[in-house]
Motif scaffolding. Structure first.
Motif, PDB file in Angstrom:
ATOM      1  N   ASN A 382       0.892  -1.248   0.106  1.00  0.00           N
ATOM      2  CA  ASN A 382      -0.090   0.007  -0.024  1.00  0.00           C
ATOM      3  C   ASN A 382       0.892   1.238  -0.018  1.00  0.00           C
ATOM      4  OD1 ASN A 382      -3.088  -0.196   0.253  1.00  0.00           O
ATOM      5  ND2 ASN A 382      -2.278  -2.147   1.556  1.00  0.00           N
ATOM      6  N   LEU A 383       1.987   1.276   0.736  1.00  0.00           N
ATOM      7  CA  LEU A 383       3.116   2.294   0.545  1.00  0.00           C
ATOM      8  C   LEU A 383       3.652   2.421  -0.866  1.00  0.00           C
ATOM      9  CD1 LEU A 383       5.373   2.546   3.749  1.00  0.00           C
ATOM     10  CD2 LEU A 383       3.788   4.273   2.993  1.00  0.00           C
ATOM     11  N   ILE A 384       3.771   1.336  -1.442  1.00  0.00           N
ATOM     12  CA  ILE A 384       4.460   1.658  -2.895  1.00  0.00           C
ATOM     13  C   ILE A 384       3.194   2.060  -3.744  1.00  0.00           C
ATOM     14  CG2 ILE A 384       5.188   0.039  -4.835  1.00  0.00           C
ATOM     15  CD1 ILE A 384       6.553  -1.677  -2.663  1.00  0.00           C
ATOM     16  N   ALA A 385       2.147   1.668  -3.339  1.00  0.00           N
ATOM     17  CA  ALA A 385       0.631   2.131  -4.378  1.00  0.00           C
ATOM     18  C   ALA A 385       0.643   3.526  -4.361  1.00  0.00           C
ATOM     19  CB  ALA A 385      -0.266   1.324  -4.084  1.00  0.00           C
ATOM     20  N   LEU A 386       1.069   4.276  -3.054  1.00  0.00           N
ATOM     21  CA  LEU A 386       0.956   5.708  -3.109  1.00  0.00           C
ATOM     22  C   LEU A 386       1.932   6.201  -4.252  1.00  0.00           C
ATOM     23  CD1 LEU A 386       0.913   6.472   0.650  1.00  0.00           C
ATOM     24  CD2 LEU A 386      -0.801   6.421  -0.981  1.00  0.00           C
ATOM     25  N   SER A 426      -4.509  -5.169  -8.551  1.00  0.00           N
ATOM     26  CA  SER A 426      -5.825  -5.161  -8.205  1.00  0.00           C
ATOM     27  C   SER A 426      -6.560  -3.967  -7.215  1.00  0.00           C
ATOM     28  CB  SER A 426      -6.422  -6.508  -7.681  1.00  0.00           C
ATOM     29  OG  SER A 426      -6.015  -6.398  -6.237  1.00  0.00           O
ATOM     30  N   PHE A 427      -5.507  -3.373  -6.476  1.00  0.00           N
ATOM     31  CA  PHE A 427      -5.863  -2.287  -5.548  1.00  0.00           C
ATOM     32  C   PHE A 427      -4.825  -1.010  -5.852  1.00  0.00           C
ATOM     33  CE2 PHE A 427      -2.654  -4.849  -3.309  1.00  0.00           C
ATOM     34  CZ  PHE A 427      -1.830  -3.788  -2.776  1.00  0.00           C
ATOM     35  N   ALA A 428      -3.818  -1.030  -6.581  1.00  0.00           N
ATOM     36  CA  ALA A 428      -2.699  -0.069  -6.645  1.00  0.00           C
ATOM     37  C   ALA A 428      -3.367   1.320  -7.147  1.00  0.00           C
ATOM     38  CB  ALA A 428      -1.562  -0.385  -7.366  1.00  0.00           C
ATOM     39  N   GLY A 429      -4.277   1.510  -7.709  1.00  0.00           N
ATOM     40  CA  GLY A 429      -4.989   2.774  -8.218  1.00  0.00           C
ATOM     41  C   GLY A 429      -6.198   3.232  -7.343  1.00  0.00           C
ATOM     42  N   LEU A 430      -6.398   2.672  -6.189  1.00  0.00           N
ATOM     43  CA  LEU A 430      -7.606   2.907  -5.631  1.00  0.00           C
ATOM     44  C   LEU A 430      -7.478   4.016  -4.327  1.00  0.00           C
ATOM     45  CD1 LEU A 430      -9.101  -0.515  -5.268  1.00  0.00           C
ATOM     46  CD2 LEU A 430      -9.744   1.095  -6.935  1.00  0.00           C
ATOM     47  N   PRO A 431      -8.332   4.749  -4.074  1.00  0.00           N
ATOM     48  CA  PRO A 431      -8.312   5.607  -2.730  1.00  0.00           C
ATOM     49  C   PRO A 431      -7.883   4.545  -1.570  1.00  0.00           C
ATOM     50  CG  PRO A 431     -10.460   5.787  -3.854  1.00  0.00           C
ATOM     51  CD  PRO A 431      -9.894   4.717  -4.457  1.00  0.00           C
ATOM     52  N   GLU A 432      -7.277   5.418  -0.537  1.00  0.00           N
ATOM     53  CA  GLU A 432      -6.668   4.896   0.637  1.00  0.00           C
ATOM     54  C   GLU A 432      -7.257   3.605   1.253  1.00  0.00           C
ATOM     55  OE1 GLU A 432      -5.161   5.721   5.058  1.00  0.00           O
ATOM     56  OE2 GLU A 432      -4.807   7.283   3.615  1.00  0.00           O
ATOM     57  N   GLU A 433      -8.492   3.942   1.816  1.00  0.00           N
ATOM     58  CA  GLU A 433      -9.147   2.961   2.425  1.00  0.00           C
ATOM     59  C   GLU A 433      -9.628   1.851   1.788  1.00  0.00           C
ATOM     60  OE1 GLU A 433     -12.724   0.650   3.345  1.00  0.00           O
ATOM     61  OE2 GLU A 433     -12.913   2.648   2.166  1.00  0.00           O
ATOM     62  N   THR A 434     -10.084   2.065   0.421  1.00  0.00           N
ATOM     63  CA  THR A 434     -10.493   0.914  -0.551  1.00  0.00           C
ATOM     64  C   THR A 434      -9.459  -0.034  -0.810  1.00  0.00           C
ATOM     65  OG1 THR A 434     -12.307   2.530  -1.387  1.00  0.00           O
ATOM     66  CG2 THR A 434     -11.939   0.534  -2.661  1.00  0.00           C
ATOM     67  N   ALA A 435      -8.251   0.819  -1.240  1.00  0.00           N
ATOM     68  CA  ALA A 435      -7.017   0.100  -1.512  1.00  0.00           C
ATOM     69  C   ALA A 435      -6.662  -1.024  -0.373  1.00  0.00           C
ATOM     70  CB  ALA A 435      -6.052   1.010  -1.986  1.00  0.00           C
ATOM     71  N   PHE A 436      -6.701  -0.274   0.738  1.00  0.00           N
ATOM     72  CA  PHE A 436      -6.275  -1.185   2.137  1.00  0.00           C
ATOM     73  C   PHE A 436      -7.336  -2.349   2.252  1.00  0.00           C
ATOM     74  CE2 PHE A 436      -6.249  -2.222   6.391  1.00  0.00           C
ATOM     75  CZ  PHE A 436      -4.882  -2.655   6.791  1.00  0.00           C
ATOM     76  N   PRO A 528       6.522   5.685  15.101  1.00  0.00           N
ATOM     77  CA  PRO A 528       6.266   6.227  13.994  1.00  0.00           C
ATOM     78  C   PRO A 528       6.297   5.144  12.871  1.00  0.00           C
ATOM     79  CG  PRO A 528       8.411   7.171  14.682  1.00  0.00           C
ATOM     80  CD  PRO A 528       8.027   6.441  15.749  1.00  0.00           C
ATOM     81  N   GLY A 529       5.512   5.212  11.706  1.00  0.00           N
ATOM     82  CA  GLY A 529       5.282   4.334  10.718  1.00  0.00           C
ATOM     83  C   GLY A 529       6.763   4.440   9.862  1.00  0.00           C
ATOM     84  N   ASN A 530       7.449   5.647   9.752  1.00  0.00           N
ATOM     85  CA  ASN A 530       8.809   5.336   9.007  1.00  0.00           C
ATOM     86  C   ASN A 530       9.877   4.594   9.688  1.00  0.00           C
ATOM     87  OD1 ASN A 530       9.498   7.327  10.969  1.00  0.00           O
ATOM     88  ND2 ASN A 530       9.499   9.131   9.840  1.00  0.00           N
ATOM     89  N   LYS A 531       9.664   4.122  11.042  1.00  0.00           N
ATOM     90  CA  LYS A 531      10.603   3.436  11.622  1.00  0.00           C
ATOM     91  C   LYS A 531      10.229   1.862  11.686  1.00  0.00           C
ATOM     92  CE  LYS A 531      12.584   6.741  14.636  1.00  0.00           C
ATOM     93  NZ  LYS A 531      13.248   7.043  16.056  1.00  0.00           N
ATOM     94  N   LYS A 532       8.823   1.697  10.970  1.00  0.00           N
ATOM     95  CA  LYS A 532       8.284   0.253  10.798  1.00  0.00           C
ATOM     96  C   LYS A 532       8.639  -0.185   9.429  1.00  0.00           C
ATOM     97  CE  LYS A 532       4.681   0.461  14.170  1.00  0.00           C
ATOM     98  NZ  LYS A 532       3.297   0.657  14.612  1.00  0.00           N
ATOM     99  N   ILE A 533       8.296   0.598   8.452  1.00  0.00           N
ATOM    100  CA  ILE A 533       8.629   0.423   7.020  1.00  0.00           C
ATOM    101  C   ILE A 533       9.772   1.234   6.631  1.00  0.00           C
ATOM    102  CG2 ILE A 533       7.734   0.377   4.732  1.00  0.00           C
ATOM    103  CD1 ILE A 533       5.122  -0.609   5.801  1.00  0.00           C
ATOM    104  N   VAL A 534      11.028   0.933   6.473  1.00  0.00           N
ATOM    105  CA  VAL A 534      12.166   1.703   5.890  1.00  0.00           C
ATOM    106  C   VAL A 534      12.421   1.005   4.463  1.00  0.00           C
ATOM    107  CG1 VAL A 534      14.213   2.473   6.264  1.00  0.00           C
ATOM    108  CG2 VAL A 534      12.891   2.101   8.182  1.00  0.00           C
TER     109      VAL A 534
END
Length: 634
Positions: A382-386, A426-436, A528-534
């Motif tokens: 989902n981060l990559i999808a952004l 299948s989800f990369a182009g969707l809005p945040e909640e819908t994509a998740f 914070p999230g930036n220390k969970k996914i780097v």
């Protein structure tokens, strides 16, 4: 760990309580007990099945009655020694050493104010003889289950839905919206129950039943509030110290404790910490038939489990799983209570069955770490999808067209990278909640509408709206922690804790989850999230903590899955059953599912164009569950 059941102001409540308690015998083969008392114009009846873990003597027997209080309790309090010391300092004298008695005395002294003090997993019923009131309580994170039915001012409750459904099945109707939610997620969220009229007590809440038939509810802990408080934290967290302390507390027991050891980060971390406190501790790991693992392109987890066991002096027990899935499928469907399509339940059941045969009653599991520390592929995806949103359409379309044409399997093996690519697109182009939502659920809205009876369209939209409401019910600025919070409120209690509880208790084994601990949760949401996914690595904060004790080759190994070789099972063991269910099953003949949609799924999977193994496995679990539900309604 135990099974509890009971009735309050219920006609023939005594015999019903006895039957409910008998159904829960697998949860507590070491003993049983009953309590009854007047309650207003009626009666209260409490039943209990005991799995003896702490204070194996009769002073730990339940229901426990003391000074006008009666308690039927399922759980473990890991801070019972501290609470006991506090109560003793206030003049309380104890008869035994059980945490049950600690809970009873804490309630006698503080009432519901004791609940925020509790650190553990629990669901219990507390009756106050003086007021005639019954309280039902469930732990902060939903580790332990509690189901109940309200009727005409009375209440019947039990640790497992099958007990209530078996006795009240003729008056309980299947909730089609819950089954739709099950199709979407492959599990039923805590907010819903498979039967209309039955409910799950929500995590971190209590329910009070009064002699006049009135019921009120209260909340003593909020995961959302904990996450939002964590977001405001400005400091460093010693995560290793928090997890080490939690693990040590989860070893509190008067019987041997072992661990699950998959060879992955989470179970390896807990096993290493446990071995430091209890040298020579046993651990259990699984492998699959070589041809199944190859077909599914599964990593060699046994290799890593052996490395951990050798390094930390762990007594490793290896179990090869070549299950008779045709026999296990109906058995697991029965024990899971609701339609749950995660085959990992089979792994848990078989591991715990082997451990129980060896005399082990308690096991530690790494459950919960992925939800709290962003360890699932969907979090990174989902981060990559952004970023993928920003790629020009002229570049995206040829790539998407190519991936769409690629097969997910050949006749001899599956292609995991292609499956992941198809899932991502299948989800990369969707809005945040819908994509998740789409990144981890089984169908999009159009596919779900195509699969179920057209008359259920409104229920489909209700289920999708509920996901959006839950996801958006927070005030976090951190995208990664928004995903972690949603998972911890839905995915963790609805699926992982649920199948773990039911499948392991079916083997009369208690499983403890040191990551799913109130103090670990508080620490997790301070990070914070930036220390969970780097970069392209997930769960980095936990990996850094684990490096304090684990070798780098374990911490940074490729992520494995605690799952099963579904495609192999579907194409071999279960192929005849799939054809039967798709063409002539009860779900199809009743009109709930559409035959044509199921047949398309089978064809896509057989051709290797799409991976429908998980979808079809869940249809099988739903079919068996629905058959049982219909039989019980007659």
């Amino acid at each position: 760990m135990c099974g509890i059941a009971g009735t309050y102001l219920w006609p023939d409540g005594g015999p019903l309580t006895d039957r409910l308690t008998k159904t829960l015998a697998h949860r507590g083969p070491d003993g049983s007990g009953r309590y009854e008392h007047r309650a207003g114009a009626g009666e209260v009846h409490l039943g209990h099945r005991r799995l003896s873990i702490i204070d194996l003597s009769e002073t730990g027997a339940q229901p426990m009655v003391l000074d006008g209080l009666a308690l039927s309790y399922n759980g473990e309090l890991y801070n019972a020694p501290e609470l006991r010391a506090e109560l003793e300092a206030a003049g309380v004298r104890f008869r035994g050493t059980s945490d049950t008695e600690v809970l009873l005395q804490a309630w006698r002294r503080w009432g519901t104010d004791c609940l925020p003090k509790l650190r553990g997993m629990f669901a219990f019923a507390m009756f106050e003889e003086g007021t005639g009131e019954l309280f039902l309580v469930r732990d902060q994170l939903g580790i332990k289950p509690l189901f109940f039915v309200r009727r005409n001012g009375g209440v019947a409750f039990a640790s497992e839905l099958k007990a209530l459904a078996g006795e009240l099945g003729g008056s309980l109707q299947v909730d089609n919206a819950a089954l739709i939610a099950s199709l979407l997620y492959y599990w039923v969220p805590d907010s819903r129950c498979a039967y209309q009229g039955a409910e799950k007590l929500q995590p971190g809440t209590w329910l009070r039943c009064r002699p006049d038939g009135q019921v009120d509810r209260g909340r003593f802990w909020s995961l959302r509030e904990v996450a939002e408080e964590g977001a405001a934290f400005d400091g460093e967290v010693d995560l290793h110290e928090v997890i080490a302390e939690s693990t040590a507390k989860h070893l509190l027991s008067d019987v041997p404790v072992a661990t699950f050891l998959s060879g992955g980060l989470d179970s390896s971390y807990l096993t290493a910490l446990a071995a430091r406190s209890q040298p020579g501790i046993s651990a259990y790991t699984i492998g699959f038939r070589a041809e199944d693992a190859k077909f599914e392109a599964m990593p060699d987890d046994l290799k890593y489990a052996r490395i951990v066991a050798e390094r930390f002096g762990v007594d490793l027990h290896e179990i090869e799983i070549a299950p008779q899935v045709l026999d296990l499928l109906p058995k697991m469907t029965y024990h899971l209570d609701e339609p749950i399509g995660d085959p990992a339940a089979i792994n848990s059941f078989l591991i715990c069955s082997a451990a129980r045969e060896a005399g082990v009653k308690v096991m530690l599991s790494g459950m919960g770490a992925d939800e709290l520390f962003a360890g699932y592929r969907k979090h990174l995806a989902n981060l990559i999808a952004l970023r993928y949103h920003k790629v020009p359409g002229a570049v995206r379309k040829p790539v998407e067209s190519l991936v769409d044409r690629l097969p997910v399997a050949s006749a001899k093996r599956g292609y995991r990278s292609v499956r992941f690519a198809k899932r991502f697109l299948s989800f990369a182009g969707l809005p945040e909640e819908t994509a998740f939502r789409r990144s981890y659920t089984m169908y999009d809205r159009a596919e779900l509408l195509d699969l179920v009876n057209p008359d259920l369209a409104a229920s489909v939209d209700d289920v999708l709206t509920e996901h959006a409401d839950t996801y958006n019910d927070q005030a976090l600025d951190d995208f990664v922690n928004r995903m972690c919070l949603a998972d911890s409120r839905m995915f963790l209690p609805g699926l992982n804790l649920t199948y773990t509880d039911r499948s392991t208790m079916a083997a009369s084994t208690e499983v403890r989850t040191p990551f799913v601990d109130v103090e670990v949760v508080r620490a997790a949401f301070k990070i914070p999230g930036n220390k969970k996914i780097v970069g392209r690595a997930g769960k980095v904060a936990l990996k850094n903590a684990a490096l304090n004790i684990l070798p780098s080759e374990i911490v940074h190994r490729p992520k494995g899955l605690f799952s099963a070789p579904l495609r192999a099972w579907m194409s071999r063991d279960l192929a005849p059953l799939v054809r039967e269910v798709v063409n002539d099953g009860v779900l199809v003949s009743s009109g709930f599912l559409q035959r044509e949609a199921l047949q398309r799924m089978v064809a896509e999977d057989a051709a290797g164009q799409e991976d429908r193994g998980k979808h079809l496995w869940h249809v099988l679990t739903l079919e068996y569950w629905y058959r049982n539900a219909m039989a019980g309604a007659k």
